[in-house]
Structures are given as structure tokens and as C-alpha cells.
Design a protein around this motif. Structure first.
Motif, PDB file in Angstrom:
ATOM      1  N   LEU A 132       0.834  -1.205   0.000  1.00 28.61           N
ATOM      2  CA  LEU A 132       0.000   0.000   0.000  1.00 28.61           C
ATOM      3  C   LEU A 132       0.870   1.257   0.000  1.00 28.61           C
ATOM      4  CD1 LEU A 132      -2.737  -1.049   2.585  1.00 28.61           C
ATOM      5  CD2 LEU A 132      -3.161  -0.483   0.185  1.00 28.61           C
ATOM      6  N   ASP A 133       1.890   1.262   0.835  1.00 29.00           N
ATOM      7  CA  ASP A 133       2.776   2.433   0.910  1.00 29.00           C
ATOM      8  C   ASP A 133       3.533   2.651  -0.394  1.00 29.00           C
ATOM      9  OD1 ASP A 133       1.953   2.870   3.481  1.00 29.00           O
ATOM     10  OD2 ASP A 133       3.769   2.087   4.440  1.00 29.00           O
ATOM     11  N   ARG A 134       3.989   1.560  -1.017  1.00 29.21           N
ATOM     12  CA  ARG A 134       4.723   1.694  -2.288  1.00 29.21           C
ATOM     13  C   ARG A 134       3.803   2.263  -3.365  1.00 29.21           C
ATOM     14  NH1 ARG A 134       8.888  -0.772  -5.192  1.00 29.21           N
ATOM     15  NH2 ARG A 134       9.956  -0.877  -3.180  1.00 29.21           N
ATOM     16  N   LEU A 135       2.584   1.751  -3.446  1.00 33.63           N
ATOM     17  CA  LEU A 135       1.649   2.245  -4.453  1.00 33.63           C
ATOM     18  C   LEU A 135       1.338   3.726  -4.233  1.00 33.63           C
ATOM     19  CD1 LEU A 135      -0.777  -0.797  -4.692  1.00 33.63           C
ATOM     20  CD2 LEU A 135       0.708   0.053  -6.520  1.00 33.63           C
ATOM     21  N   ARG A 136       1.145   4.105  -2.987  1.00 34.49           N
ATOM     22  CA  ARG A 136       0.875   5.511  -2.699  1.00 34.49           C
ATOM     23  C   ARG A 136       2.057   6.391  -3.108  1.00 34.49           C
ATOM     24  NH1 ARG A 136      -1.894   3.534   2.634  1.00 34.49           N
ATOM     25  NH2 ARG A 136      -4.092   4.020   2.203  1.00 34.49           N
ATOM     26  N   ASP A 137       3.258   5.922  -2.827  1.00 31.68           N
ATOM     27  CA  ASP A 137       4.449   6.677  -3.207  1.00 31.68           C
ATOM     28  C   ASP A 137       4.544   6.823  -4.719  1.00 31.68           C
ATOM     29  OD1 ASP A 137       7.188   7.836  -2.680  1.00 31.68           O
ATOM     30  OD2 ASP A 137       7.766   6.066  -3.821  1.00 31.68           O
ATOM     31  N   GLU A 138       4.290   5.754  -5.447  1.00 28.56           N
ATOM     32  CA  GLU A 138       4.356   5.801  -6.913  1.00 28.56           C
ATOM     33  C   GLU A 138       3.293   6.722  -7.482  1.00 28.56           C
ATOM     34  OE1 GLU A 138       6.254   1.321  -7.592  1.00 28.56           O
ATOM     35  OE2 GLU A 138       4.103   1.640  -7.805  1.00 28.56           O
ATOM     36  N   LEU A 139       2.110   6.709  -6.887  1.00 30.94           N
ATOM     37  CA  LEU A 139       1.038   7.596  -7.348  1.00 30.94           C
ATOM     38  C   LEU A 139       1.396   9.056  -7.092  1.00 30.94           C
ATOM     39  CD1 LEU A 139      -1.972   5.480  -6.094  1.00 30.94           C
ATOM     40  CD2 LEU A 139      -1.556   6.096  -8.482  1.00 30.94           C
ATOM     41  N   ARG A 140       1.918   9.349  -5.925  1.00 34.08           N
ATOM     42  CA  ARG A 140       2.265  10.736  -5.593  1.00 34.08           C
ATOM     43  C   ARG A 140       3.387  11.262  -6.476  1.00 34.08           C
ATOM     44  NH1 ARG A 140       1.644   8.774   0.316  1.00 34.08           N
ATOM     45  NH2 ARG A 140      -0.470   9.500   0.837  1.00 34.08           N
ATOM     46  N   ARG A 141       4.295  10.370  -6.880  1.00 33.68           N
ATOM     47  CA  ARG A 141       5.408  10.776  -7.748  1.00 33.68           C
ATOM     48  C   ARG A 141       5.023  10.723  -9.223  1.00 33.68           C
ATOM     49  NH1 ARG A 141       9.082   7.398  -8.087  1.00 33.68           N
ATOM     50  NH2 ARG A 141       8.477   5.714  -6.673  1.00 33.68           N
ATOM     51  N   ARG A 142       3.780  10.309  -9.505  1.00 33.87           N
ATOM     52  CA  ARG A 142       3.336  10.125 -10.899  1.00 33.87           C
ATOM     53  C   ARG A 142       4.332   9.228 -11.630  1.00 33.87           C
ATOM     54  NH1 ARG A 142       0.401  12.613  -7.892  1.00 33.87           N
ATOM     55  NH2 ARG A 142      -0.700  14.548  -8.409  1.00 33.87           N
ATOM     56  N   ASP A 143       4.698   8.142 -10.948  1.00 32.75           N
ATOM     57  CA  ASP A 143       5.742   7.261 -11.444  1.00 32.75           C
ATOM     58  C   ASP A 143       5.342   6.595 -12.761  1.00 32.75           C
ATOM     59  OD1 ASP A 143       7.301   4.444 -11.364  1.00 32.75           O
ATOM     60  OD2 ASP A 143       8.377   5.924 -10.162  1.00 32.75           O
ATOM     61  N   ARG A 144       6.329   6.408 -13.607  1.00 30.76           N
ATOM     62  CA  ARG A 144       6.087   5.756 -14.896  1.00 30.76           C
ATOM     63  C   ARG A 144       5.569   4.333 -14.729  1.00 30.76           C
ATOM     64  NH1 ARG A 144      10.723   4.723 -19.564  1.00 30.76           N
ATOM     65  NH2 ARG A 144       9.357   3.727 -21.090  1.00 30.76           N
ATOM     66  N   SER A 145       5.954   3.683 -13.632  1.00 28.20           N
ATOM     67  CA  SER A 145       5.570   2.287 -13.423  1.00 28.20           C
ATOM     68  C   SER A 145       4.064   2.105 -13.279  1.00 28.20           C
ATOM     69  CB  SER A 145       6.267   1.718 -12.181  1.00 28.20           C
ATOM     70  OG  SER A 145       5.826   2.379 -11.012  1.00 28.20           O
ATOM     71  N   VAL A 146       3.348   3.172 -12.910  1.00 31.51           N
ATOM     72  CA  VAL A 146       1.888   3.073 -12.826  1.00 31.51           C
ATOM     73  C   VAL A 146       1.204   3.804 -13.977  1.00 31.51           C
ATOM     74  CG1 VAL A 146       1.699   2.627 -10.354  1.00 31.51           C
ATOM     75  CG2 VAL A 146       1.887   4.986 -11.154  1.00 31.51           C
TER      76      VAL A 146
END
Length: 212
Positions: free
Chosen positions: A89-103
Motif C-alpha cells: 500500500l505504501d509503495r503504491l501511494r508513493d508511486e502515485l504521488r510521484r506520478r511514477d512511470r511504473s503506474v
């Protein structure tokens, strides 16, 4: 460790091949573009291309980015006092907040997503990848918990984590198709993760806490 000239050139070649391939796939469709055409456009030989990518699908879903070990790796790297589910959950939230390419939260990804949806081999690979992620995670949870062979908890918890991980990507895809912008998508999916966390049982959220 400083990247050497040889390594940098290999990385640049790999990146160029990937970018050229995605451009052709988006423009013409994944099924309509051949490996030979990608190689020619990237100005490399077919053999060189295969040295970097073993299969055509790898050009869109590189194994180092779309790894069956993704969930297992996140859980292995969790902090002391953190459970398996909360780590993901924490990793997904971090990726979403960073607008990460992986998501997929980058400008222009909508066209890539449309191309992927239209290619049966890519959609099948994504489905299989999700199953492999859950299986790999179940194995890690069973090992860390010292679970008996007939203990179903590792697989059940892995299934719950795999479910909300897949849900995030499905929701992002749905909103991309609807034409929403990355920032709006990220905020909506962050809210969705909050609902997921409320829905999960304390047993699932508290399973496999790393010792302090």
C-alpha cells in the motif's frame, strides 16, 4: 559505482530501441509491426535487438520493469514493524504521488495503453504477470512465516495484496480511457487505496510484520 562507457552505450541503445518500438506500435498497432521493422528504425540489426529483448512483448513490458517479483521484492524490502500488505500500500501511494512511470501516470501514456489493450498477446501477458506476482509473493510469505504446507494464510494474504495491486492498475486504465489527466487519476486512486485499506481485515493488514 560510476557507469562505464560500455555500460552507458548499452543502456542508451536499449532505451533507443524501446522508444522507437513504442512509437511504431502506437502509430501502427503492436501486431502490425515486425521485429525487423523495429530494428531498421532503431538502426540496429535484428540480432542486436534480440540481444536486448528476447521477445517482441518485452519491448513493451521489459522484464526488469514488469517483473513477476515486483510484489515479493516490495515485501522483502519492507521496514521493521511494517506488514506485507502495508508495504505494498505504501509503495503504491508513493508511486502515485510521484506520478511514477511504473503506474502509467505520464503524459501520452493513454495512447500506449490503447495500443496494449488492442493486442491480445500483451493483455494475456499482463494477466499472466499478475498471477506470477501473486504466486511469488505467496512463496515469500510462506517462507518468512515458516508456514506449514497446509497453511492457507500466505496464499490468501498474497491473493488480497494481488487483488488491490491489480485493482489500482485497472482503475488507472479505466480513467486513462475516460481521458482524465495524470494528476486527477493519481488523486482518485489514492482515495481508492484509502477505501481498500478500510475494507481489508486487520488479519490481512497485520500479517507478516517484520520484526523490529
Amino acid at each position: 559505482m560510476t557507469e562505464g562507457l560500455r555500460e552507458r552505450k548499452k543502456r542508451q541503445t536499449r532505451q533507443r530501441i524501446s522508444e522507437v518500438a513504442l512509437g511504431l506500435f502506437v502509430e501502427r498497432g503492436f501486431e502490425r509491426v515486425t521485429i525487423a521493422e523495429v530494428a531498421a528504425a532503431a538502426e540496429v540489426s535484428v540480432n542486436t535487438l534480440y540481444n536486448y529483448y528476447e521477445a517482441k512483448e518485452d519491448l513493451v513490458l521489459p522484464p526488469d520493469q514488469a517483473s513477476p517479483q515486483r510484489l515479493a521484492d516490495i515485501v522483502r524490502a519492507r521496514q521493521p514493524g511494517e506488514s506485507a500488505a502495508r508495504a505494498v500500500l505504501d509503495r503504491l501511494r508513493d508511486e502515485l504521488r510521484r506520478r511514477d512511470r511504473s503506474v502509467g501516470l505520464t503524459e501520452g501514456f493513454g495512447r500506449v495503453f490503447d495500443m496494449m489493450r488492442a493486442a491480445p498477446t500483451l493483455t494475456a501477458r499482463l494477466e499472466d504477470l499478475g498471477r506470477q506476482m501473486t504466486d511469488a509473493l505467496a512463496t515469500v510469505l510462506a517462507e518468512e512465516a515458516g508456514a506449514a504446507p497446509d497453511d492457507q494464510m500466505p496464499r490468501l494474504v498474497a491473493g488480497q495484496i494481488g487483488w488491490f495491486h491489480s485493482l489500482v492498475y485497472a482503475e488507472i486504465g479505466r480513467r486513462i480511457v475516460a481521458g482524465e489527466k495524470p494528476d486527477a487519476i493519481a488523486e482518485a486512486v489514492l482515495q481508492l487505496l484509502g477505501l481498500v485499506e478500510e475494507l481489508l481485515s486487520e488479519q490481512a493488514l497485520g500479517y507478516a510484520v517484520r520484526e523490529r
